[in-house]
Design a protein around this motif. Sequence first.
Motif, PDB file in Angstrom:
ATOM      1  N   GLY A 165       0.839  -1.201   0.000  1.00 53.45           N
ATOM      2  CA  GLY A 165       0.000   0.000   0.000  1.00 53.45           C
ATOM      3  C   GLY A 165       0.873   1.250   0.000  1.00 53.45           C
ATOM      4  N   GLY A 191       2.476   1.568  -3.362  1.00 58.82           N
ATOM      5  CA  GLY A 191       1.483   2.075  -4.321  1.00 58.82           C
ATOM      6  C   GLY A 191       1.291   3.583  -4.197  1.00 58.82           C
ATOM      7  N   LEU A 192       1.297   4.060  -2.947  1.00 60.35           N
ATOM      8  CA  LEU A 192       1.154   5.504  -2.702  1.00 60.35           C
ATOM      9  C   LEU A 192       2.336   6.260  -3.295  1.00 60.35           C
ATOM     10  N   LYS A 211       2.300   6.152  -6.970  1.00 62.36           N
ATOM     11  CA  LYS A 211       0.998   6.654  -7.422  1.00 62.36           C
ATOM     12  C   LYS A 211       0.292   5.677  -8.358  1.00 62.36           C
ATOM     13  N   ILE A 265      -2.888   0.595  -4.710  1.00 63.80           N
ATOM     14  CA  ILE A 265      -3.413   1.183  -3.469  1.00 63.80           C
ATOM     15  C   ILE A 265      -4.751   0.555  -3.086  1.00 63.80           C
TER      16      ILE A 265
END
Lengths: 83, 83
Positions: free
Chosen positions: B50, B53-54, B57, B62
Amino acid sequence: MYIDAIGFIAAILTTAAFLPQVYKIWKLKSAKDVSMTMYLVMLSGVCLWGVYGLIIKSPPIIVANIVTALLLILVIYFKIKYK
Amino acid sequence: MYIDAIGFIAAILTTAAFLPQVYKIWKLKSAKDVSMTMYLVMLSGVCLWGVYGLIIKSPPIIVANIVTALLLILVIYFKIKYK
């Protein structure tokens, strides 16, 4: 650079996670409570993640999904063998 | 655009994969063969995915990891409840 490091640690964890499940089935010689559907759907998804990783050129995603696929195939094999 | 689509389909598959396992444990009221270690390691990895992924982007990474984390917590809860 540190971004790939985070991805690789995440990849190691979500890939290595299947190892204790493989070991448990092998040790108990039983996979009654393990869902075959889960591992078949997971395998399809992991193959597609590999494709996604290739497209966005993300080394951790590519490597993780190849190793994960092998472990999933092992669980599926044990599930067929031990039921 | 199609890249995100591939990622989202992959995400749906590897996330939805845990649903039949949740259902199976709930139906059998047993999770003896399911490895607790697997789900704890997987949950740590999914949280880190997660974060990854943040940083890069990636919407599919996410969203997938938030939903997956919830399903993993459900398996862990059932594992504690039904053993």
